[in-house]
Motif scaffolding. Sequence first.
Motif, PDB file in Angstrom:
ATOM      1  N   ILE A 144      10.833  20.267  49.723  1.00 39.45           N
ATOM      2  CA  ILE A 144      10.367  21.016  48.549  1.00 39.45           C
ATOM      3  C   ILE A 144       9.033  20.493  48.028  1.00 39.45           C
ATOM      4  O   ILE A 144       8.450  21.088  47.115  1.00 39.45           O
ATOM      5  CB  ILE A 144      11.417  20.975  47.423  1.00 39.45           C
ATOM      6  N   GLN A 145       8.539  19.353  48.565  1.00 40.19           N
ATOM      7  CA  GLN A 145       7.242  18.803  48.166  1.00 40.19           C
ATOM      8  C   GLN A 145       7.157  18.610  46.644  1.00 40.19           C
ATOM      9  O   GLN A 145       6.236  19.073  45.981  1.00 40.19           O
ATOM     10  CB  GLN A 145       6.110  19.722  48.641  1.00 40.19           C
ATOM     11  N   GLY A 146       8.125  17.889  46.089  1.00 42.10           N
ATOM     12  CA  GLY A 146       8.121  17.683  44.642  1.00 42.10           C
ATOM     13  C   GLY A 146       9.023  16.527  44.245  1.00 42.10           C
ATOM     14  O   GLY A 146       9.497  15.761  45.091  1.00 42.10           O
ATOM     15  N   PHE A 147       9.248  16.397  42.933  1.00 39.87           N
ATOM     16  CA  PHE A 147      10.106  15.373  42.336  1.00 39.87           C
ATOM     17  C   PHE A 147       9.641  13.956  42.702  1.00 39.87           C
ATOM     18  O   PHE A 147      10.433  13.069  43.018  1.00 39.87           O
ATOM     19  CB  PHE A 147      11.562  15.573  42.769  1.00 39.87           C
ATOM     20  N   TYR A 148       8.316  13.765  42.651  1.00 43.13           N
ATOM     21  CA  TYR A 148       7.763  12.451  42.993  1.00 43.13           C
ATOM     22  C   TYR A 148       8.038  11.416  41.904  1.00 43.13           C
ATOM     23  O   TYR A 148       8.192  10.229  42.199  1.00 43.13           O
ATOM     24  CB  TYR A 148       6.259  12.571  43.252  1.00 43.13           C
ATOM     25  N   VAL A 149       8.092  11.861  40.657  1.00 45.04           N
ATOM     26  CA  VAL A 149       8.397  10.927  39.570  1.00 45.04           C
ATOM     27  C   VAL A 149       9.833  10.425  39.702  1.00 45.04           C
ATOM     28  O   VAL A 149      10.122   9.239  39.485  1.00 45.04           O
ATOM     29  CB  VAL A 149       8.165  11.604  38.203  1.00 45.04           C
ATOM     30  N   VAL A 150      10.748  11.335  40.051  1.00 40.39           N
ATOM     31  CA  VAL A 150      12.136  10.924  40.284  1.00 40.39           C
ATOM     32  C   VAL A 150      12.202   9.924  41.434  1.00 40.39           C
ATOM     33  O   VAL A 150      12.903   8.904  41.362  1.00 40.39           O
ATOM     34  CB  VAL A 150      13.015  12.155  40.586  1.00 40.39           C
ATOM     35  N   SER A 151      11.449  10.177  42.485  1.00 39.43           N
ATOM     36  CA  SER A 151      11.435   9.266  43.630  1.00 39.43           C
ATOM     37  C   SER A 151      10.862   7.912  43.254  1.00 39.43           C
ATOM     38  O   SER A 151      11.357   6.858  43.702  1.00 39.43           O
ATOM     39  CB  SER A 151      10.607   9.873  44.772  1.00 39.43           C
ATOM     40  N   TYR A 152       9.825   7.924  42.420  1.00 35.69           N
ATOM     41  CA  TYR A 152       9.236   6.655  41.979  1.00 35.69           C
ATOM     42  C   TYR A 152      10.244   5.847  41.158  1.00 35.69           C
ATOM     43  O   TYR A 152      10.394   4.630  41.349  1.00 35.69           O
ATOM     44  CB  TYR A 152       7.979   6.920  41.164  1.00 35.69           C
ATOM     45  N   GLY A 153      10.933   6.524  40.245  1.00 39.14           N
ATOM     46  CA  GLY A 153      11.948   5.831  39.462  1.00 39.14           C
ATOM     47  C   GLY A 153      13.068   5.293  40.332  1.00 39.14           C
ATOM     48  O   GLY A 153      13.555   4.174  40.128  1.00 39.14           O
ATOM     49  N   LEU A 154      13.499   6.098  41.336  1.00 40.12           N
ATOM     50  CA  LEU A 154      14.533   5.643  42.258  1.00 40.12           C
ATOM     51  C   LEU A 154      14.069   4.413  43.039  1.00 40.12           C
ATOM     52  O   LEU A 154      14.819   3.433  43.189  1.00 40.12           O
ATOM     53  CB  LEU A 154      14.888   6.774  43.219  1.00 40.12           C
ATOM     54  N   ALA A 155      12.846   4.441  43.555  1.00 35.25           N
ATOM     55  CA  ALA A 155      12.333   3.316  44.335  1.00 35.25           C
ATOM     56  C   ALA A 155      12.224   2.051  43.492  1.00 35.25           C
ATOM     57  O   ALA A 155      12.543   0.943  43.951  1.00 35.25           O
ATOM     58  CB  ALA A 155      10.970   3.672  44.931  1.00 35.25           C
ATOM     59  N   THR A 156      11.786   2.190  42.245  1.00 35.10           N
ATOM     60  CA  THR A 156      11.678   1.032  41.357  1.00 35.10           C
ATOM     61  C   THR A 156      13.049   0.453  41.041  1.00 35.10           C
ATOM     62  O   THR A 156      13.241  -0.766  41.016  1.00 35.10           O
ATOM     63  CB  THR A 156      10.960   1.434  40.061  1.00 35.10           C
ATOM     64  N   TYR A 157      14.022   1.340  40.830  1.00 35.50           N
ATOM     65  CA  TYR A 157      15.386   0.885  40.542  1.00 35.50           C
ATOM     66  C   TYR A 157      15.980   0.138  41.736  1.00 35.50           C
ATOM     67  O   TYR A 157      16.598  -0.924  41.584  1.00 35.50           O
ATOM     68  CB  TYR A 157      16.250   2.090  40.176  1.00 35.50           C
ATOM     69  N   VAL A 158      15.784   0.671  42.933  1.00 30.88           N
ATOM     70  CA  VAL A 158      16.288   0.016  44.134  1.00 30.88           C
ATOM     71  C   VAL A 158      15.598  -1.333  44.352  1.00 30.88           C
ATOM     72  O   VAL A 158      16.228  -2.315  44.763  1.00 30.88           O
ATOM     73  CB  VAL A 158      16.092   0.930  45.364  1.00 30.88           C
ATOM     74  N   LEU A 159      14.306  -1.407  44.033  1.00 27.91           N
ATOM     75  CA  LEU A 159      13.594  -2.676  44.160  1.00 27.91           C
ATOM     76  C   LEU A 159      14.163  -3.720  43.201  1.00 27.91           C
ATOM     77  O   LEU A 159      14.322  -4.895  43.565  1.00 27.91           O
ATOM     78  CB  LEU A 159      12.104  -2.466  43.886  1.00 27.91           C
ATOM     79  N   ASN A 160      14.490  -3.309  41.973  1.00 30.75           N
ATOM     80  CA  ASN A 160      15.112  -4.234  41.022  1.00 30.75           C
ATOM     81  C   ASN A 160      16.456  -4.735  41.535  1.00 30.75           C
ATOM     82  O   ASN A 160      16.796  -5.919  41.406  1.00 30.75           O
ATOM     83  CB  ASN A 160      15.300  -3.546  39.664  1.00 30.75           C
ATOM     84  N   LEU A 161      17.244  -3.819  42.125  1.00 29.96           N
ATOM     85  CA  LEU A 161      18.529  -4.230  42.693  1.00 29.96           C
ATOM     86  C   LEU A 161      18.328  -5.206  43.848  1.00 29.96           C
ATOM     87  O   LEU A 161      19.082  -6.172  44.001  1.00 29.96           O
ATOM     88  CB  LEU A 161      19.288  -2.996  43.182  1.00 29.96           C
ATOM     89  N   LEU A 162      17.314  -4.958  44.669  1.00 30.93           N
ATOM     90  CA  LEU A 162      17.040  -5.846  45.792  1.00 30.93           C
ATOM     91  C   LEU A 162      16.686  -7.254  45.322  1.00 30.93           C
ATOM     92  O   LEU A 162      17.150  -8.247  45.892  1.00 30.93           O
ATOM     93  CB  LEU A 162      15.902  -5.269  46.638  1.00 30.93           C
ATOM     94  N   ILE A 163      15.877  -7.341  44.264  1.00 33.45           N
ATOM     95  CA  ILE A 163      15.525  -8.657  43.721  1.00 33.45           C
ATOM     96  C   ILE A 163      16.767  -9.365  43.201  1.00 33.45           C
ATOM     97  O   ILE A 163      16.946 -10.572  43.400  1.00 33.45           O
ATOM     98  CB  ILE A 163      14.464  -8.515  42.616  1.00 33.45           C
ATOM     99  N   GLY A 164      17.649  -8.618  42.542  1.00 36.30           N
ATOM    100  CA  GLY A 164      18.902  -9.215  42.083  1.00 36.30           C
ATOM    101  C   GLY A 164      19.776  -9.659  43.243  1.00 36.30           C
ATOM    102  O   GLY A 164      20.469 -10.681  43.166  1.00 36.30           O
ATOM    103  N   PHE A 165      19.756  -8.904  44.335  1.00 39.57           N
ATOM    104  CA  PHE A 165      20.545  -9.243  45.514  1.00 39.57           C
ATOM    105  C   PHE A 165      20.031 -10.519  46.176  1.00 39.57           C
ATOM    106  O   PHE A 165      20.814 -11.313  46.718  1.00 39.57           O
ATOM    107  CB  PHE A 165      20.487  -8.072  46.500  1.00 39.57           C
TER     108      PHE A 165
END
Length: 520
Positions: free
Chosen positions: A61-82
């Motif tokens: 759909i070529q969209g929802f980049y802000v949602v993807s950015y938030g998802l990537a940042t959240y996963v990165l935070n989880l990775l640091i905690g891991f």
Amino acid sequence: MDRGQSSENGDDIGPVGLVKWRRKLANRFQHYLGRAAPHMLRRWFLTLGVATLYVGRVLYIQGFYVVSYGLATYVLNLLIGFLSPKVDPELEVLDGALSPTKLSDEYKPFERRVPEFKFWYSVTKAFLVSFMMTFISVLDVPVFWPILSSYWIFLLVLTLKRQIVHMYKYKYNPFRTGKPEKREEGNNPVRTDASDGSMKSNGSICHRGDLRSGDIVGESVCEFAVSMFRRKNTQNHGEDDYVQQKAKVAELRAAIGPLTERGSKYCTDACLRRYLVARNWNVTKATKMMEDTLKWRAIYRPEDIRWPEVEHEGETGKVYRAEFHDRLDRIVLVMRPGKQNSNSAEGNVRHLVYMLENAILNLVEGQEQMSWLIDFRGWTYGTSVPVRTAREIVNILQNHYPERLGVSFLYNPPRIFETFYKAVKYFLDPKTAEKVKFVYPNDKGSVELMRSYFDVENLPSEFGGKATLEYDHKEFSERMLEDDIKSEKLWGSAAKASYIANGNTKAEVVPEQVLLQANA
């Protein structure tokens, strides 16, 4: 038939039945989660499939980049905690984390801040929620995605680099799951010496194998001996650290070079130590930071700002020094963003710098830090300072006033502030992150937190105390004028604004525009 009662066929209806059904569904869900726990590879293959589905949806759909950015940042935070230990060794001395504390040499595995199962579950849930969000058109915010991608990659590299340095510094491996094997010399078991942590096979002062079964007294004596050795070793390390830090201070002073009288007054041993702490005791980085500060002070001349120059900025009491201290006898600066009364970027910055210098001038002997009370009551987006001004203020605080902030309390801020801070604090230094506290009115935890830092008799009632907080501009101005006299006696004439004797930062290099603003 009443609501909540059973029907003739035995089925539950109404609110009671709904609660039972939800509880049954939750129990069944937890049951299947528990069954999935041992199957780590299968679980992560499932997550990979969900992630692939989400990525395919976004690319299609070529969209929802802000949602993807938030998802990537959240996963990165989880990775640091891991990848991080459950208790950060920078914040708390781990009893037994780096060496055994008992004669049993009990193996203590690496404990993650975010366990593997929780990490998997949170990542999978995040991808599922983000996938469902792609069906809500209002969340498809137009944005130039290469900028978001570049910024996230920058965060990824910076965060992973810092995590690797942290792992190397404290010698832990988050990927090691088994107990490390101890080497043996001949037929004698290898032991860990209590005093220096080295592996030895003979000469043991207190080995558990030498004790008879049930010899509680002997075992207690041995444990006491080992604890005495460990305490002595800790003391020796403390003494060594003090000697090394003192040598670092001397090295930094030599790297700076000769100083003028004003430069010598500023570059005390305590000042140099703060810059070294801010740069993790790296002399080269601390030298660069100190030289930049000396150049900035020679040009900006913060110690020569006088109250009449910035008095108009402080008429509403948006920033002022309180008359009470915290329990550590630190100066308290009260900031009220809702009282913003000026759009002048230069005026706001000079006023805040003046208040910082004034607070430092009034610090009690032996205390180098201050506390901030930031009261957000009455604050709106219309009264907030421009982003450019805020960026300049943050730059000055970070680069020219290192280790001056002891703790900062954000009183009644918008909830989104705390949510955002929780997302970004993993990218901050742990010590810095712990200095920011969010407190709210009518919140028991916030009241207890404030009372742990302040005497309730001095703390204003707005912050959970019993005192009255009133800003009297006339009275405060009189105090500032008296402090201006003290400052002039301390620093001397404004004409002697150079710091380094080699002339690189003398006052005559001050731009004409800055001089005109300073003397206005």
